[in-house]
Design a protein around this motif. Structure first.
Motif, PDB file in Angstrom:
ATOM      1  N   TYR A  46       1.437  -3.705  -1.001  1.00  0.00           N
ATOM      2  CA  TYR A  46       2.098  -2.629  -0.245  1.00  0.00           C
ATOM      3  C   TYR A  46       2.872  -1.725  -1.200  1.00  0.00           C
ATOM      4  CZ  TYR A  46       4.809  -0.752   3.791  1.00  0.00           C
ATOM      5  OH  TYR A  46       5.389   0.045   4.755  1.00  0.00           O
ATOM      6  N   VAL A  47       3.642  -2.331  -2.093  1.00  0.00           N
ATOM      7  CA  VAL A  47       4.413  -1.565  -3.083  1.00  0.00           C
ATOM      8  C   VAL A  47       3.468  -0.783  -3.998  1.00  0.00           C
ATOM      9  CG1 VAL A  47       5.931  -1.781  -5.088  1.00  0.00           C
ATOM     10  CG2 VAL A  47       6.420  -3.084  -3.013  1.00  0.00           C
ATOM     11  N   ALA A  48       2.323  -1.386  -4.337  1.00  0.00           N
ATOM     12  CA  ALA A  48       1.347  -0.700  -5.194  1.00  0.00           C
ATOM     13  C   ALA A  48       0.822   0.561  -4.510  1.00  0.00           C
ATOM     14  CB  ALA A  48       0.190  -1.646  -5.522  1.00  0.00           C
ATOM     15  N   ILE A  49       0.553   0.475  -3.220  1.00  0.00           N
ATOM     16  CA  ILE A  49       0.054   1.651  -2.501  1.00  0.00           C
ATOM     17  C   ILE A  49       1.118   2.743  -2.474  1.00  0.00           C
ATOM     18  CG2 ILE A  49      -0.698   2.522  -0.254  1.00  0.00           C
ATOM     19  CD1 ILE A  49      -2.057  -0.186   0.213  1.00  0.00           C
ATOM     20  N   LEU A  50       2.366   2.361  -2.218  1.00  0.00           N
ATOM     21  CA  LEU A  50       3.449   3.351  -2.253  1.00  0.00           C
ATOM     22  C   LEU A  50       3.504   4.037  -3.611  1.00  0.00           C
ATOM     23  CD1 LEU A  50       6.376   1.469  -0.436  1.00  0.00           C
ATOM     24  CD2 LEU A  50       5.065   3.412   0.440  1.00  0.00           C
ATOM     25  N   GLU A  51       3.343   3.273  -4.675  1.00  0.00           N
ATOM     26  CA  GLU A  51       3.380   3.832  -6.024  1.00  0.00           C
ATOM     27  C   GLU A  51       2.206   4.777  -6.251  1.00  0.00           C
ATOM     28  OE1 GLU A  51       4.487   4.521 -10.028  1.00  0.00           O
ATOM     29  OE2 GLU A  51       5.602   3.770  -8.296  1.00  0.00           O
ATOM     30  N   LEU A  52       1.020   4.406  -5.780  1.00  0.00           N
ATOM     31  CA  LEU A  52      -0.156   5.247  -5.957  1.00  0.00           C
ATOM     32  C   LEU A  52      -0.033   6.560  -5.198  1.00  0.00           C
ATOM     33  CD1 LEU A  52      -2.946   2.539  -5.650  1.00  0.00           C
ATOM     34  CD2 LEU A  52      -2.333   3.793  -7.726  1.00  0.00           C
ATOM     35  N   LEU A  53       0.673   6.535  -4.077  1.00  0.00           N
ATOM     36  CA  LEU A  53       0.819   7.734  -3.255  1.00  0.00           C
ATOM     37  C   LEU A  53       1.989   8.615  -3.678  1.00  0.00           C
ATOM     38  CD1 LEU A  53       0.153   6.322   0.348  1.00  0.00           C
ATOM     39  CD2 LEU A  53      -1.418   7.554  -1.147  1.00  0.00           C
ATOM     40  N   THR A  54       2.853   8.086  -4.550  1.00  0.00           N
ATOM     41  CA  THR A  54       4.028   8.844  -4.980  1.00  0.00           C
ATOM     42  C   THR A  54       3.650   9.815  -6.087  1.00  0.00           C
ATOM     43  OG1 THR A  54       5.492   6.996  -4.434  1.00  0.00           O
ATOM     44  CG2 THR A  54       6.352   8.694  -5.928  1.00  0.00           C
ATOM     45  N   SER A  77       9.006   6.924   5.354  1.00  0.00           N
ATOM     46  CA  SER A  77       8.812   6.115   6.562  1.00  0.00           C
ATOM     47  C   SER A  77       8.298   4.725   6.216  1.00  0.00           C
ATOM     48  CB  SER A  77       7.827   6.830   7.496  1.00  0.00           C
ATOM     49  OG  SER A  77       7.436   5.986   8.562  1.00  0.00           O
ATOM     50  N   TYR A  78       7.312   4.655   5.327  1.00  0.00           N
ATOM     51  CA  TYR A  78       6.742   3.343   4.985  1.00  0.00           C
ATOM     52  C   TYR A  78       7.671   2.536   4.085  1.00  0.00           C
ATOM     53  CZ  TYR A  78       2.372   3.654   7.484  1.00  0.00           C
ATOM     54  OH  TYR A  78       1.433   3.697   8.489  1.00  0.00           O
ATOM     55  N   ARG A  79       8.509   3.196   3.316  1.00  0.00           N
ATOM     56  CA  ARG A  79       9.514   2.458   2.546  1.00  0.00           C
ATOM     57  C   ARG A  79      10.541   1.834   3.501  1.00  0.00           C
ATOM     58  NH1 ARG A  79       8.958   6.925  -1.285  1.00  0.00           N
ATOM     59  NH2 ARG A  79       7.910   6.123  -3.152  1.00  0.00           N
ATOM     60  N   ARG A  80      10.907   2.588   4.528  1.00  0.00           N
ATOM     61  CA  ARG A  80      11.859   2.047   5.508  1.00  0.00           C
ATOM     62  C   ARG A  80      11.252   0.862   6.249  1.00  0.00           C
ATOM     63  NH1 ARG A  80      12.925   7.589   6.409  1.00  0.00           N
ATOM     64  NH2 ARG A  80      11.531   7.590   8.241  1.00  0.00           N
ATOM     65  N   LYS A  81       9.992   0.955   6.595  1.00  0.00           N
ATOM     66  CA  LYS A  81       9.310  -0.165   7.281  1.00  0.00           C
ATOM     67  C   LYS A  81       9.342  -1.416   6.419  1.00  0.00           C
ATOM     68  CE  LYS A  81       6.072   2.630  10.031  1.00  0.00           C
ATOM     69  NZ  LYS A  81       4.656   2.926  10.311  1.00  0.00           N
ATOM     70  N   LEU A  82       9.073  -1.251   5.137  1.00  0.00           N
ATOM     71  CA  LEU A  82       9.084  -2.407   4.232  1.00  0.00           C
ATOM     72  C   LEU A  82      10.486  -2.976   4.127  1.00  0.00           C
ATOM     73  CD1 LEU A  82       7.654  -4.273   2.230  1.00  0.00           C
ATOM     74  CD2 LEU A  82       8.102  -2.552   0.446  1.00  0.00           C
ATOM     75  N   SER A  83      11.467  -2.096   3.966  1.00  0.00           N
ATOM     76  CA  SER A  83      12.860  -2.552   3.860  1.00  0.00           C
ATOM     77  C   SER A  83      13.283  -3.342   5.089  1.00  0.00           C
ATOM     78  CB  SER A  83      13.778  -1.351   3.658  1.00  0.00           C
ATOM     79  OG  SER A  83      15.119  -1.756   3.572  1.00  0.00           O
ATOM     80  N   MET A  84      12.922  -2.845   6.273  1.00  0.00           N
ATOM     81  CA  MET A  84      13.278  -3.543   7.512  1.00  0.00           C
ATOM     82  C   MET A  84      12.575  -4.887   7.618  1.00  0.00           C
ATOM     83  SD  MET A  84      13.259  -0.285  10.147  1.00  0.00           S
ATOM     84  CE  MET A  84      13.533  -1.309  11.589  1.00  0.00           C
ATOM     85  N   ALA A  85      11.340  -4.956   7.133  1.00  0.00           N
ATOM     86  CA  ALA A  85      10.587  -6.216   7.195  1.00  0.00           C
ATOM     87  C   ALA A  85      11.167  -7.266   6.255  1.00  0.00           C
ATOM     88  CB  ALA A  85       9.118  -5.960   6.851  1.00  0.00           C
ATOM     89  N   LEU A  86      11.747  -6.807   5.156  1.00  0.00           N
ATOM     90  CA  LEU A  86      12.264  -7.735   4.160  1.00  0.00           C
ATOM     91  C   LEU A  86      13.720  -8.135   4.431  1.00  0.00           C
ATOM     92  CD1 LEU A  86      10.765  -6.143   0.928  1.00  0.00           C
ATOM     93  CD2 LEU A  86       9.982  -8.192   2.107  1.00  0.00           C
ATOM     94  N   ASN A  87      14.405  -7.418   5.329  1.00  0.00           N
ATOM     95  CA  ASN A  87      15.822  -7.670   5.573  1.00  0.00           C
ATOM     96  C   ASN A  87      16.064  -8.188   6.996  1.00  0.00           C
ATOM     97  OD1 ASN A  87      16.771  -6.773   2.997  1.00  0.00           O
ATOM     98  ND2 ASN A  87      16.323  -4.682   3.650  1.00  0.00           N
TER      99      ASN A  87
END
Length: 318
Positions: free
Chosen positions: A263-271, A308-318
């Motif tokens: 998931y983090v890799a995809i965020l990095e590829l899209l940034t 939006s997808y960073r927030r989703k990940l943050s919420m899932a991890l916290n």
């Protein structure tokens, strides 16, 4: 060499340093050591052929700038890059010592040539000449193997054109580093997804086949991850992240956190990569002068999606 005043400081030092390192020499006409150092700096500026710019500030005439940089003795030299002071020295150093100082920060001739090749590759790619762009990027890496921007662009283009073995080879060196650079790790995971689709029978499954198997067992993480990889290989980035998020919500530690890492890799590829110049934020020198650079962050649909997808990940991890 240029004489700098308060009036032209922003343009000749701050703005100029966004493109080329600027060495600021604080001096005064009465200073004996300044008379020794000055000619050395001017000689080296000529010899380095534009790899750095020399700016001279008369500390008697420009006391505001001298005070802002906290200058207590002269000569004092401060090197600025991307609008920020990065290093400096005091006193009349010998020519060899000044060279050593500059060579720590100033790009080599090979690095500049590689940067030019990479810029040409970008123009060729925009014009649709993918083959020529690949050749230019290969030349850039031959000139400067340490140019990670060119290497990342090269690997992306190799993957996009199906040259997977060459992409894997180009990734070998950065992935041997510790720690692994995040962007190269992300490219490797993209390549892993493509290779999975090629070697695994599930690479030919339809979305409906995946969903039917997942419906029978919501915790079938192997199937969920396989679906996410298939979607990633097809460039369906958000759909892939949605599936990975389902794994993270249920068991973030599964398979050594493979879902989170992908998931983090995809965020990095899209940034989008930061601009090579002009992307500095705000800061202050040791003397307290405010150094401002343009804030490169722009809210656009892509940025909003990533947020939006960073927030989703943050919420899932916290």
């Amino acid at each position: 060499m240029i004489d700098v005043t308060v009036q032209n400081f922003e343009a000749e030092v701050i703005a100029a340093s966004m493109q080329t390192p600027v060495l600021v020499d604080f001096w005064a006409p009465w200073c004996g050591p300044c008379k020794t150092l000055g000619p050395i700096l001017e000689k080296l500026e000529a010899e380095y052929g534009g790899r750095f710019k020399l700016a001279k500030i008369d500390s008697d005439q420009e006391q505001q700038l001298a005070a802002a940089f906290g200058i207590r003795s002269i000569p004092t030299c401060i090197l600025l890059m991307n609008g920020q002071p990065v290093d400096g020295f005091m006193g009349a150093l010998a020519e060899g010592q000044v060279r050593q100082f500059l060579d720590k920060h100033v790009p080599s001739e090979g690095a500049l040539a590689a940067e030019a090749q990479a810029d040409e590759a970008g123009a060729l790619l925009e014009s649709g000449d993918t083959e020529a762009a690949l050749a230019k990027l290969a030349e850039a890496l031959a000139q400067d193997p340490g140019n990670d921007d060119a290497r990342a662009d090269y690997v992306r283009l190799l993957i996009a054109t199906g040259a997977y073995a060459q992409a894997a080879e180009a990734l070998r060196e950065p992935l041997a580093r510790e720690p692994r650079p995040l962007h190269f790790e992300a490219l490797r995971r993209w390549l892993d997804a493509i290779e999975f689709v090629q070697r695994d029978e599930r690479g030919n499954w339809s979305v409906e086949q995946f969903d039917a198997k997942i419906a029978a067992d919501k915790r079938d993480f192997e199937t969920r991850f396989a679906k996410a990889q298939a979607l990633m290989a097809e460039g369906q980035w958000t759909a892939s992240m949605d599936e990975l998020l389902e794994i993270i919500l249920r068991d973030r530690k599964w398979n050594d956190e493979a879902a989170r890492k992908t998931y983090v890799a995809i965020l990095e590829l899209l940034t989008p990569p930061p601009a090579r110049a002009g992307a500095a934020g705000t800061g202050q020198s040791a003397g307290g002068i405010e150094l401002t650079g343009k804030d490169a962050r722009q809210e656009d649909p892509q940025a909003e999606l990533l947020s939006s997808y960073r927030r989703k990940l943050s919420m899932a991890l916290n």
